[in-house]
Every structure is written in C-alpha cells, then in structure tokens.
Write a protein that holds these residues in place. Structure first.
Motif, PDB file in Angstrom:
ATOM      1  N   GLU A  61       0.828  -1.225   0.000  1.00 26.16           N
ATOM      2  CA  GLU A  61       0.000   0.000   0.000  1.00 26.16           C
ATOM      3  C   GLU A  61       0.854   1.264   0.000  1.00 26.16           C
ATOM      4  OE1 GLU A  61      -0.847  -2.549   2.398  1.00 26.16           O
ATOM      5  OE2 GLU A  61      -2.150  -3.251   0.780  1.00 26.16           O
ATOM      6  N   ASP A 113      -2.448   9.131  -0.803  1.00 27.46           N
ATOM      7  CA  ASP A 113      -3.826   9.103  -1.288  1.00 27.46           C
ATOM      8  C   ASP A 113      -4.317  10.495  -1.677  1.00 27.46           C
ATOM      9  OD1 ASP A 113      -4.312   6.252  -0.725  1.00 27.46           O
ATOM     10  OD2 ASP A 113      -4.016   6.881   1.361  1.00 27.46           O
ATOM     11  N   GLU A 146      -5.931   0.448   8.368  1.00 20.70           N
ATOM     12  CA  GLU A 146      -6.206   0.985   7.037  1.00 20.70           C
ATOM     13  C   GLU A 146      -5.772   2.450   7.039  1.00 20.70           C
ATOM     14  OE1 GLU A 146      -9.975   1.583   4.157  1.00 20.70           O
ATOM     15  OE2 GLU A 146     -10.047  -0.202   5.424  1.00 20.70           O
ATOM     16  N   GLY A 204       2.789   5.871  -1.507  1.00 24.37           N
ATOM     17  CA  GLY A 204       1.385   5.471  -1.368  1.00 24.37           C
ATOM     18  C   GLY A 204       0.439   6.602  -1.019  1.00 24.37           C
TER      19      GLY A 204
END
Length: 374
Positions: free
Chosen positions: A25, A99, A36, A97
């Motif tokens: 991730e 976001d 998460e 990673g």
C-alpha cells in the motif's frame, strides 16, 4: 519523529524497529501496521521558505491531533523551487502510497505535482492563488483575488457606488486585480473610470495617486497594495484633496493588519476572510506551539482537516473529487469555503471597515453558501 538512520555497511537494506517499512500500500510505520492507513503527502517549501514550511507542517499536525484521527499518516517532502523538483517529489510521494497531496505553495510547484498525481488519479490541494493551475483534480486552497474583488465590488454596488477607480502595482497581482475588477464591475453596472498601474515604489505610487486625484472623481477608489506603497497612496490622495468622506477608499485582503496604521485610510473598506474563525485558529496554534502561525499556516490546517474529515468513515474511499467539490462547503480556519470543479476556491468573505485602532466588521462573512443545492 525519528529521522532516517544510517545503516551499517553490508549486504541488503537494514531497518531499525521504529523505521517505516514499504508495504504494497505504501510507506507504513510499525505502530500503524495492520491499520487501514490514509496517507497524506505534504509537499512544502522546506528549503525555499523554511519558516512557512515549518508553520504549515505544525498546522497539519495540529489538525490531526485536534481531530483525533489515528489512521492518517503525514508524509512530508520538500517541494523544492521548480516545477521539475515538485514533480519529482510528488512522484516519490506516489511511491510512498499518498492518497492525497497537500501543497505545494508556488504555482510552478502545483503544476509539477499535478503532473505526477493526475496520472494516478490522486487529488492535489495546492496553495497557489493562480487559477490557471487548478482543475482536473487539482484544487487551490488559497486566498484568490478574483473571489475578493467579486465580494468587494458586489458590496460597493449594493451601497450605491456606481463609479470606481483603481490604483495597483504594475505586476501580475495588479493586472489580475484590474481584469477581475473590469469583469465584476460590468456585471454589477459599475463604471471603472480609470486604472493607474505604477512601479511599486513609494514615489511612483504617490505620483499615480496624484494623477488619479487630478481627474474625474469616482465614488470609490480601490487601492490594491500593502506596506509603504499603500501608505504613500493614501497620504497622496488626501494631500491632493480627495475627501475620504465623499470618496470611499477600498482594498483587498492585503490591507489586513496594515490599514489601521495609516490615518488616511480610516473609514475605508476591505475584504477579508472571517476574522472570528481566524482568531480562534491563531489562539489554538499559539497554545500548541508557543508562537504565532504564519499567514499560510491555516491553509495547512484546513487541507489536512479536510482529508481527515473525508476519510473518517470510509477511509481512502472517502477522498474523491465529488466529496471535495461538495457544494455545501466546509467550515475552515478562515471561515466558509468550497471548491469548484475547475479547482478554484470560493470563500465566505467579510467586509471590514478601517478604524483608528481596531477594524470593525461591516458586513459579516456568510455562515453558509446560498446556492449550496440543499
């Protein structure tokens, strides 16, 4: 947070127990393993403007602390000073990673970051005020001139001011004010009688003010400047016989914190973000860090708070263009704001009146957007 440790010479990478590891991730600190994680890349001007960068980073951390979001990871990187350096830093954040990317500050930086992020469909919340770099998943959390001029002109028109003159520096800022003023004035039935752009020295600013004062008297004069040129203009207008009880002096948000020190500007109007919200943010920042935030710090707070808010219930899936472009908007450290699909920001702005020692709120910033679709 601990800096990178130097591994001893030998085969293969060596990681210490508290060092982040790269997973499928992205970068993952050991204490966050199994969660998460929402990774927020921070592209800040650490080498170019260290004071601004430090204040933006502090504000970003304050947002996470106050919102109690333990699944959000901040990954700071230096944006450098060029489009290429920001592009390289953003590509590194993609590998980490990220976001969502918060920053950079400069127009070139936002353009560079956008190039790397849009390929991966990762939104960018940049801090440039130049609308040309927004859109296509790039949002500009900044103080945008066009927004300010629109608020000022519509308020002036509502007070029956039908003719306006402009005094502004002959640089990109001044030219953007001029084009925004012409567009807004036309839509509100206001005439722009003259526009004097000057080289940004006290002498040239004062000369432009005298030239303006010698012509036809408008009902309002916008002075789009700050610092000593603003004071030179104000003084020159009054000395040239402009009666500020008859002619309304007006300014953009750069007047904040300065106009009250210049007696010639007393009674003038200027546009500003919601002062009440700003004071609250500054007080919380001071309590946390023992110093004043820079002007841009609130942008770092709001961008990270927005990422944390959107991902609170749905994790990474909550961060989408449609959620960022929510028409109801968000309550930020400088008051109400929302983003358009073209990346521009719309703020709920206040009209302030310059007093002798403090400035009064003449027309408060709205608490909600009128056409929010609700």
């Amino acid at each position: 947070s601990p800096g990178p440790t130097t591994p001893p010479p030998g085969p293969g990478p060596v990681t210490t127990p508290d060092q982040p590891v790269q997973t499928a991730e992205g970068v993952t600190p050991p204490f966050m393993r199994g969660r998460e994680i929402v990774r927020v890349g921070l592209l800040l001007p650490f080498s170019l403007r260290p004071q601004d960068a430090a204040s933006l980073y502090n504000a970003a951390e304050l947002a996470l602390f106050e919102l109690g979001n333990e699944n959000t990871l901040l990954i700071p990187r230096d944006a450098g000073s060029t489009e290429a350096s920001a592009n390289a830093a953003a590509r590194a954040l993609m590998t980490d990673g990220a976001d969502i990317i918060v920053g950079p500050v400069l127009r070139e930086g936002v353009a560079g970051a956008a190039g790397a992020a849009s390929a991966q469909n990762v939104p960018v919340i940049g801090f440039s005020s130049d609308r040309t770099v927004g859109g296509n998943g790039v949002y500009l959390l900044s103080f945008q001139l066009e927004d300010e001029v629109s608020r000022l002109v519509s308020y002036a028109a509502a007070q029956n001011i039908r003719s306006i003159a402009l005094l502004a520096p002959a640089n990109e800022y001044g030219r953007r004010v001029e084009s925004a003023l012409r567009a807004e004035a036309q839509s509100h039935g206001v005439a722009v009688v003259t526009s004097q752009l000057y080289n940004r020295t006290d002498g040239d600013a004062a000369a432009a003010a005298r030239t303006l004062a010698a012509g036809a008297r408008p009902q309002g004069i916008i002075i789009a400047d700050s610092g000593s040129p603003l004071r030179a203009v104000g003084t020159a207008l009054v000395q040239a016989g402009v009666d500020t009880r008859q002619v309304r002096l007006m300014g953009t948000s750069v007047w904040a914190g300065e106009a009250e020190r210049e007696p010639s500007l007393a009674g003038g109007w200027y546009v500003a973000p919601d002062p009440g919200a700003r004071v609250e943010f500054e007080n919380r920042y001071r309590a946390a860090f023992g110093e004043d935030p820079t002007r841009l710090a609130s942008l770092g707070y709001d961008a990270v708070a927005l990422a944390a808010l959107l991902s609170r219930d749905r994790g990474v899936n909550g961060i989408s263009r449609s959620s960022i472009e929510n028409r109801e908007g968000f309550a930020g450290s400088d008051g109400l704001f929302r983003f358009s699909a073209n990346g521009a920001i719309e703020r709920g702005l206040a009209i302030m009146q310059v007093g002798q020692s403090t400035n009064a709120v003449l027309d408060a910033a709205p608490r909600r957007f009128r056409n929010s679709g609700t």
